[in-house]
Design a protein around this motif. Structure first.
Motif, PDB file in Angstrom:
ATOM      1  N   ARG A 147     -50.238 -54.791 -41.010  1.00 28.37           N
ATOM      2  CA  ARG A 147     -50.295 -54.082 -39.784  1.00 28.37           C
ATOM      3  C   ARG A 147     -49.037 -54.736 -39.440  1.00 28.37           C
ATOM      4  NH1 ARG A 147     -56.153 -55.373 -40.264  1.00 28.37           N
ATOM      5  NH2 ARG A 147     -56.154 -57.742 -39.593  1.00 28.37           N
ATOM      6  N   PHE A 148     -48.802 -56.022 -39.465  1.00 28.16           N
ATOM      7  CA  PHE A 148     -47.213 -56.717 -38.433  1.00 28.16           C
ATOM      8  C   PHE A 148     -46.066 -56.279 -39.647  1.00 28.16           C
ATOM      9  CE2 PHE A 148     -44.216 -60.019 -38.508  1.00 28.16           C
ATOM     10  CZ  PHE A 148     -44.382 -60.318 -36.721  1.00 28.16           C
ATOM     11  N   TRP A 149     -45.861 -56.497 -40.510  1.00 31.86           N
ATOM     12  CA  TRP A 149     -45.029 -56.271 -40.831  1.00 31.86           C
ATOM     13  C   TRP A 149     -44.979 -54.576 -40.841  1.00 31.86           C
ATOM     14  CZ3 TRP A 149     -41.124 -59.794 -42.058  1.00 31.86           C
ATOM     15  CH2 TRP A 149     -41.466 -60.534 -42.139  1.00 31.86           C
ATOM     16  N   GLY A 150     -46.003 -53.810 -41.553  1.00 33.95           N
ATOM     17  CA  GLY A 150     -45.282 -51.820 -40.754  1.00 33.95           C
ATOM     18  C   GLY A 150     -44.743 -52.022 -39.789  1.00 33.95           C
ATOM     19  N   GLU A 151     -46.001 -52.313 -38.291  1.00 35.59           N
ATOM     20  CA  GLU A 151     -45.221 -52.483 -36.664  1.00 35.59           C
ATOM     21  C   GLU A 151     -43.240 -53.142 -36.846  1.00 35.59           C
ATOM     22  OE1 GLU A 151     -45.698 -51.196 -34.735  1.00 35.59           O
ATOM     23  OE2 GLU A 151     -47.794 -50.197 -35.828  1.00 35.59           O
ATOM     24  N   ALA A 152     -43.668 -54.165 -38.144  1.00 39.37           N
ATOM     25  CA  ALA A 152     -42.295 -55.212 -37.429  1.00 39.37           C
ATOM     26  C   ALA A 152     -40.875 -54.773 -38.064  1.00 39.37           C
ATOM     27  CB  ALA A 152     -42.194 -56.163 -37.894  1.00 39.37           C
ATOM     28  N   ASP A 154     -39.255 -51.042 -39.823  1.00 41.33           N
ATOM     29  CA  ASP A 154     -38.845 -49.788 -40.854  1.00 41.33           C
ATOM     30  C   ASP A 154     -39.582 -49.304 -41.941  1.00 41.33           C
ATOM     31  OD1 ASP A 154     -37.023 -50.571 -42.027  1.00 41.33           O
ATOM     32  OD2 ASP A 154     -35.772 -48.527 -41.145  1.00 41.33           O
ATOM     33  N   GLU A 206     -35.222 -56.791 -29.987  1.00 41.43           N
ATOM     34  CA  GLU A 206     -36.278 -57.232 -31.204  1.00 41.43           C
ATOM     35  C   GLU A 206     -37.540 -58.279 -31.526  1.00 41.43           C
ATOM     36  OE1 GLU A 206     -37.133 -54.195 -33.403  1.00 41.43           O
ATOM     37  OE2 GLU A 206     -35.280 -53.513 -33.153  1.00 41.43           O
ATOM     38  N   ARG A 209     -40.281 -58.025 -29.164  1.00 38.82           N
ATOM     39  CA  ARG A 209     -41.105 -56.705 -29.925  1.00 38.82           C
ATOM     40  C   ARG A 209     -41.541 -57.617 -30.749  1.00 38.82           C
ATOM     41  NH1 ARG A 209     -41.064 -52.960 -33.628  1.00 38.82           N
ATOM     42  NH2 ARG A 209     -39.520 -53.607 -34.834  1.00 38.82           N
ATOM     43  N   LEU A 213     -46.018 -58.449 -31.085  1.00 40.25           N
ATOM     44  CA  LEU A 213     -46.816 -58.530 -32.192  1.00 40.25           C
ATOM     45  C   LEU A 213     -47.287 -59.859 -32.897  1.00 40.25           C
ATOM     46  CD1 LEU A 213     -44.513 -55.920 -34.114  1.00 40.25           C
ATOM     47  CD2 LEU A 213     -46.460 -55.298 -33.244  1.00 40.25           C
TER      48      LEU A 213
END
Length: 244
Positions: A147-152, A154, A206, A209, A213
């Motif tokens: 969840r975190f790295w998928g949003e962090a 692309d 970034e 953001r 997260l």
């Protein structure tokens, strides 16, 4: 807004010697952006590009105090290639490592400064990754890391289970980033991730953001530097570089 994984950062007592080891191990070249920093990347590579995650080796006063949970998995194309690569790595100064892996088809080694890495048996999914099959991070909760790295970043999420999360560049090239459920999330060495905004990106935006997260800023004694040090929700350190 987007970030991409551009390199793994090794902390070392001797950046030049460790950089030479990894250059020989990967079949890449070396350069230096200044004293105490050795860059390892494919010959002729126009950094950064998704086809490779490079290696940045940085000299620190006391590397024994640095403990991260990331390591590299190296790809092979056949059982013969795996055996040849392991033999060559031994000649370069790698040593066998026993982390309780038991009887497995991959080989666990430590580089000359003690950082663990694996030489994998041939696996079809890694046939086009280049010499680095995956950057692997030990964790407690792969789903949370996905969840975190998928949003962090692309990068595209390819797989997520209770035991493993696997991401790769959206262009379908280069190595995978994998989060592997490990009971004690044991330290593997001195390797962390470096992320970079795309040209024209805003580093401060970034970082804000990422904080939203769940990332938090980390004071590693870095002082005034052009990158920002953060940790994810499981305490894995990473850096956000400037866009330039």
């Amino acid at each position: 807004m987007a970030l991409r994984l551009v390199q793994v950062n090794f902390k070392a007592g001797d950046d030049s010697a460790l950089g030479r080891f990894w250059a020989e191990a990967l079949g890449w070249g070396v350069s230096s952006e200044g004293p105490g920093v050795t860059n390892v990347e494919p010959v002729g590579f126009d950094w950064p590009a998704p086809s490779a995650v490079c290696v940045d080796v940085v000299k620190v006063p006391d590397p024994e105090t640095v403990h991260y949970r990331a390591h590299l998995d190296l790809a092979t194309t056949s059982e013969e290639h795996q055996a040849e690569l392991v033999a060559r790595l031994h000649e370069l100064g790698a040593t066998p490592a026993d982390i309780g892996q038991g009887d497995v088809p991959w080989t666990v080694l430590a580089d000359p400064e003690g950082n663990l890495f694996c030489v994998l048996e041939p696996r079809p999914m890694y046939r086009d990754t280049g010499p680095i099959a995956a950057v692997v991070v030990n964790c407690s909760d792969p789903r949370a890391m996905a969840r975190f790295w998928g949003e962090a970043m692309d990068w595209t999420l390819h797989e997520v289970t209770d035991d493993l999360a696997r991401l790769r560049s959206a262009e379908g090239v280069g190595p995978y980033l994998e989060f592997l459920r490990t009971p004690d999330s044991a330290a593997c060495g001195r390797v962390h991730l470096d992320l970079k905004p795309y040209p024209g990106g805003d580093q401060a935006a970034e970082v804000a953001r990422l904080r939203a997260l769940g990332a938090t800023e980390a004071d590693l004694g870095q002082g005034e530097v052009p990158w920002v040090c953060l940790v994810d929700s499981e305490g894995n350190e990473f850096c956000v570089l400037s866009p330039g």
